[in-house]
Scaffold this motif. Sequence first.
Motif, short mmCIF file in Angstrom:
data_model
loop_
_atom_site.label_atom_id
_atom_site.label_comp_id
_atom_site.label_asym_id
_atom_site.label_seq_id
_atom_site.Cartn_x
_atom_site.Cartn_y
_atom_site.Cartn_z
N UNK A 14 1.02 -1.17 0.04
CA UNK A 14 0.04 -0.05 0.01
C UNK A 14 0.75 1.15 0.12
N UNK A 15 2.15 1.16 0.11
CA UNK A 15 3.00 2.26 0.29
C UNK A 15 4.24 1.91 -0.48
N UNK A 16 4.99 2.43 -1.29
CA UNK A 16 6.25 2.12 -1.99
C UNK A 16 7.02 1.50 -0.98
N UNK A 17 7.68 0.40 -1.05
CA UNK A 17 8.56 -0.34 -0.28
C UNK A 17 9.92 -0.66 -0.83
N UNK A 18 10.87 -0.40 -0.07
CA UNK A 18 12.16 -0.85 -0.74
C UNK A 18 13.17 -1.87 0.38
N UNK A 19 13.87 -2.42 -0.26
CA UNK A 19 14.84 -3.27 0.43
C UNK A 19 15.92 -2.12 1.14
N UNK A 20 16.66 -2.64 2.14
CA UNK A 20 17.56 -1.80 2.91
C UNK A 20 18.73 -1.19 1.87
N UNK A 21 18.78 0.07 2.00
CA UNK A 21 19.94 0.75 1.01
C UNK A 21 19.59 0.44 -0.34
N UNK A 22 18.38 0.42 -1.01
CA UNK A 22 17.97 0.45 -2.20
C UNK A 22 16.83 1.46 -2.53
N UNK A 23 16.64 2.53 -1.51
CA UNK A 23 15.71 3.60 -1.80
C UNK A 23 16.18 4.66 -2.47
N UNK A 24 15.53 5.37 -3.37
CA UNK A 24 16.09 6.48 -4.16
C UNK A 24 16.60 7.53 -3.12
N UNK A 25 17.56 8.30 -3.64
CA UNK A 25 18.58 9.38 -2.60
C UNK A 25 17.61 10.50 -1.82
N UNK A 26 16.44 10.63 -2.83
CA UNK A 26 15.62 11.94 -2.37
C UNK A 26 14.55 11.50 -1.36
N UNK A 27 14.45 10.23 -0.93
CA UNK A 27 13.90 9.74 0.24
C UNK A 27 14.54 9.65 1.51
N UNK A 28 14.29 10.36 2.50
CA UNK A 28 15.07 10.21 3.80
C UNK A 28 14.18 10.02 5.04
N UNK A 29 14.99 9.56 6.09
CA UNK A 29 14.32 9.41 7.39
C UNK A 29 14.12 10.83 7.98
N UNK A 30 13.43 10.70 9.27
CA UNK A 30 13.20 11.97 9.79
C UNK A 30 14.38 12.63 10.33
N UNK A 31 15.36 11.56 10.93
CA UNK A 31 16.53 11.89 11.35
C UNK A 31 17.43 12.76 10.13
N UNK A 32 17.46 12.08 9.27
CA UNK A 32 18.11 12.55 8.11
C UNK A 32 17.43 14.05 7.67
N UNK A 33 16.35 14.19 7.86
CA UNK A 33 15.82 15.45 7.33
C UNK A 33 16.17 16.47 8.42
N UNK A 34 15.92 16.14 9.66
CA UNK A 34 16.38 17.16 10.63
C UNK A 34 17.79 17.37 10.72
N UNK A 35 18.74 16.50 10.23
CA UNK A 35 20.14 16.94 10.33
C UNK A 35 20.35 18.00 8.92
#
Length: 83
Positions: A14-35
């Motif tokens: 129901x939501x785009x799902x990726x394996x570990x380290x295979x997501x596109x570079x523009x998708x970030x976690x909350x911690x990465x956004x905050x940094x």
Amino acid sequence: MSRAFQDPAGARYGIPTYRWRTAPPYLLTLRQLTARGLRPRGRQAQAQVLRRTRRRGAHGVRAVYLYDARLALPNRTRRERAA
């Protein structure tokens, strides 16, 4: 590596799902956004990364939610929050 969690179209989960380290570079976690001094702009997660875990005997699956950095806004200052 298993392809069980690879679903970029979001048909299975129901939501785009990726394996570990295979997501596109523009998708970030909350911690990465905050940094980077950004916030998700009140939006929900745009994608997720699923990963199997065996942490302390608790086998299962962990989800990490990802937000689109292209849609993010700069963090607010204290003055902006008070107004």
